[in-house]
Design an enzyme around this catalytic site. Structure first.
Site, mmCIF file in Angstrom:
data_model
loop_
_atom_site.group_PDB
_atom_site.id
_atom_site.type_symbol
_atom_site.label_atom_id
_atom_site.label_comp_id
_atom_site.label_asym_id
_atom_site.label_seq_id
_atom_site.Cartn_x
_atom_site.Cartn_y
_atom_site.Cartn_z
ATOM 1 N N LYS A 1 0.821 -1.212 0.000
ATOM 2 C CA LYS A 1 0.000 0.000 0.000
ATOM 3 C C LYS A 1 0.856 1.263 0.000
ATOM 4 C CE LYS A 1 -2.507 0.191 3.615
ATOM 5 N NZ LYS A 1 -1.570 0.969 4.483
ATOM 6 N N THR B 1 3.975 1.471 -0.959
ATOM 7 C CA THR B 1 4.697 1.487 -2.228
ATOM 8 C C THR B 1 3.831 2.092 -3.330
ATOM 9 O OG1 THR B 1 5.960 -0.475 -1.581
ATOM 10 C CG2 THR B 1 5.871 0.030 -3.929
ATOM 11 N N ARG C 1 2.267 8.462 7.250
ATOM 12 C CA ARG C 1 2.573 8.336 8.676
ATOM 13 C C ARG C 1 4.054 8.031 8.870
ATOM 14 N NH1 ARG C 1 -0.688 3.526 10.462
ATOM 15 N NH2 ARG C 1 -0.196 2.922 8.336
ATOM 16 N N LYS D 1 7.201 -6.780 10.783
ATOM 17 C CA LYS D 1 6.416 -6.218 9.703
ATOM 18 C C LYS D 1 7.218 -5.368 8.724
ATOM 19 C CE LYS D 1 2.210 -3.633 8.875
ATOM 20 N NZ LYS D 1 2.831 -2.533 8.167
ATOM 21 N N ALA E 1 -3.420 1.332 12.969
ATOM 22 C CA ALA E 1 -4.817 1.275 12.530
ATOM 23 C C ALA E 1 -5.586 0.121 13.153
ATOM 24 C CB ALA E 1 -4.888 1.179 11.010
ATOM 25 N N PHE F 1 -3.265 -0.482 7.348
ATOM 26 C CA PHE F 1 -3.852 -1.803 7.180
ATOM 27 C C PHE F 1 -4.961 -1.804 6.128
ATOM 28 C CE2 PHE F 1 -2.141 -2.832 11.571
ATOM 29 C CZ PHE F 1 -1.106 -3.587 11.060
ATOM 30 N N PHE G 1 3.666 -8.191 -9.053
ATOM 31 C CA PHE G 1 4.757 -9.053 -8.605
ATOM 32 C C PHE G 1 5.250 -9.832 -9.818
ATOM 33 C CE2 PHE G 1 3.492 -8.020 -4.410
ATOM 34 C CZ PHE G 1 4.447 -8.483 -3.510
ATOM 35 N N TRP H 1 6.806 -0.578 -8.064
ATOM 36 C CA TRP H 1 7.951 -1.116 -7.335
ATOM 37 C C TRP H 1 9.154 -1.246 -8.269
ATOM 38 C CZ3 TRP H 1 11.228 -5.270 -7.590
ATOM 39 C CH2 TRP H 1 12.016 -5.500 -6.445
#
Length: 583
Positions: free
Chosen positions: A98, A100, A121, A132, A300, A328, A408, A436
């Site tokens: 998210k 990225t 954030r 994480k 979150a 999240f 991906f 990415w």
């Protein structure tokens, strides 16, 4: 927790890794290697893109700076740009990217000649050293300097931690010095905090020792990003509003059941003094030098999960498009952004980007993590119901939705085509985002569709509930409308606390649901789209300064623990002083 990084694409910490699929062979570098090779502009040059003069900056080194209070006051009457929220499906070990996508989308806006600012954030040290990862994005879509951002940054979280713990110290000192307010030691509401995952501090005993060491009582720690001071920090418009909110913060109850606030123990002024500099938003840049304002960072799953109102407002006043994210999945961060932050700040989003990956959808369809690189259309069909539910939820807010499928290398043409057809059948725009690997260039199609959605004038934003509803009605609206629950059960403690909050006059505040991020339900093992389950509410309390009622569901905790093999094992400093092993 903070947004995901792109680190999931590199397993371990080898400098390079080859990932081989049936169709292609790709050599990947770690995020920190990409970041270290980047050419950074002095922060003054990044600021100049927005018309900010060097004297309006308070530099923290060459590449990051705070915006001065004088400058923030000077732009108060600037016209707001369009507001774009980036959210995602429920997070999985497969990764969604998210942050990225948020960063890459901002870079793509720059490629199209659009004046945009990203609002994010700050990362918490808890997940950085846990399992994480950080919150800088990944690959060619990162905000920089990523190592400094993911570690101490400008010290904001340290200031929040210290302000919170000063309040706790003043409270215990008040009790020690005669307890004039008749505070009930069994009903201390404020918890100490620390920005690390430290499970043994969840429940502790303080005051052991001599008489001068204080009264013996049970105490607790929460992680800094779940503290009420963090929530207040992020929901305050300025210093005056900060002090107003801090003064309402409930620290304890007296022996008659009346509230005792931070103002009552004379903690507000000194707490505000510690937070004064932290309140100034931070300016950094992306790999492609797009301006990014990074400020505040509540989790979150156990808080409201959005960056500061100051950051979002500043980004809106400095750009034609502000691209922000909420933590999240959309059931947590986006719901709280739309039902808590937007009404408090008077914000109205113009478009929402919903991020998904084929790997995460297959995981929701029952595929083990180690098999996610294999084509599996049947699993994809089973798991895509998670995306479907999030689309349905976001449409309830009256804002156009664009689905971004984050690429991906293992994605196959058949899988990509299936997701695109499914999304379009749900009446949403769709884009395959390759940010990415390609940075802004890989997000141009997405950016064009987001701009079209934001400029369409179709947004008719409305929260999913009216805050004047009774507390239980608000809880059940979120549980049934957003999560898909069939019913809600309450412990005796939760029901008693709801009754007391109504008596104390807090019944008309929005609800901040503390729930597992891994499922739409309160059971992390229920993947996909669980339906008709019973949501369990075990406790309810008010964050009066922040302005919401916190609802604890399932087994959620406000101080995470470390895993058997935390990321801290791999982080180090080489002989030249470079951070290594950081994603």
């Amino acid at each position: 927790m903070t947004g995901t990084s792109g680190a999931r694409r590199c397993v371990g910490n080898a400098p390079e890794e080859r990932r081989i699929t049936k169709k292609k062979e790709v050599t990947l570098k770690t995020d920190i290697e990409i970041a270290r090779e980047a050419h950074l502009l002095p922060v003054s040059e990044v600021a100049a893109k927005l018309g900010i003069k060097e004297e309006d900056l308070e530099p923290y080194g060459r590449y990051k700076a705070k915006l001065s209070e004088e400058y923030l006051r000077s732009i108060e009457n600037n016209k707001r740009g369009k507001l774009i929220l980036v959210t995602a499906i429920n997070p999985t070990p497969a990764g969604e990217g998210k942050t990225t996508v948020t960063v890459g989308l901002g870079e793509a806006f720059g490629k199209l000649g659009k004046k945009s600012v990203i609002a994010l954030r700050e990362p918490s040290l808890g997940p950085c050293f846990g399992i994480k990862g950080g919150a800088a994005g990944g690959g060619m879509a990162q905000v920089l300097p990523m190592d400094e951002l993911n570690l101490h940054f400008t010290g904001d979280f340290h200031a929040i931690t210290t302000a919170n713990n000063l309040c706790c110290a003043l409270l215990d000192n008040h009790i020690q010095q005669g307890n004039e307010l008749r505070i009930d030691l069994r009903r201390i509401a404020v918890k100490r905090c620390l920005d690390l995952n430290d499970r043994v501090l969840r429940n502790i005993v303080v005051g052991l020792g001599a008489k001068t060491d204080g009264f013996v009582r049970e105490d607790h720690f929460t992680i800094t990003v779940a503290s009420e001071v963090m929530a207040i920090f992020c929901l305050s418009r300025d210093i005056k509003d900060l002090k107003r909110r801090l003064s309402k913060m409930i620290v304890a109850y007296d022996l008659d059941g009346n509230i005792v606030t931070a103002a009552d123990i004379k903690a507000v002024g000194s707490m505000a003094a510690l937070l004064k500099d932290a309140m100034k938003p931070n300016l950094i840049q992306t790999l492609e030098h797009t301006p990014a304002i990074v400020h505040g960072g509540p989790f979150a799953n156990i808080a409201h999960g959005c960056n500061s109102i100051r950051a979002t407002e500043t980004a809106l006043k400095l750009s034609d498009y502000c691209i922000t994210e909420a933590g999240f999945g959309a059931d947590l961060g986006a719901e709280k952004f739309l039902d808590i932050k937007c009404p408090i700040a008077g914000l109205k989003p113009d478009a929402v980007v919903l991020v998904a990956t084929i790997r995460a959808l297959k995981y929701n369809g029952g595929v083990p993590k180690e098999q996610l690189s294999e084509e599996n259309l049947n699993a994809l069909k089973r798991g895509i119901v998670n995306l479907e539910k999030h689309i349905e939820n976001l449409k309830k807010y009256g804002v156009p939705v664009v689905v971004a499928l984050n690429s991906f290398v293992s994605d196959t043409e058949a899988e990509i085509r299936f997701v695109e057809e499914f999304v379009r059948s749900k009446g949403c725009e769709y884009s395959y985002a390759e940010v990415w690997a390609k940075g802004g260039e890989g997000g141009i199609d997405l950016a064009k569709k987001v701009i079209e959605a934001a400029d369409s004038g179709k947004a008719d934003f409305r929260p999913v509930y009216d805050p004047s509803l009774p507390i239980k009605d608000k809880i059940e609206t979120v549980a049934k409308e957003i999560y898909g629950a069939g019913d809600v059960s309450y412990t005796k403690t939760a029901l008693k606390n709801i009754e007391e909050l109504n008596r104390l006059g807090y019944g008309d505040l929005p609800v901040c649901m503390a729930k597992t991020q891994y499922s739409l339900s309160d059971d992390p093992s229920l993947l996909g789209r669980p339906d008709g389950f019973t949501l369990s509410v075990r406790d309810v309390y008010v964050s009066a300064g922040a302005g919401f009622v916190v609802v604890l569901t399932g087994e959620i905790v406000t101080m995470p623990g470390l895993s058997k093999r935390p990321a801290a094992f791999d982080i180090d400093v080489d002989d030249d002083g470079n951070i290594i092993g950081l994603f």
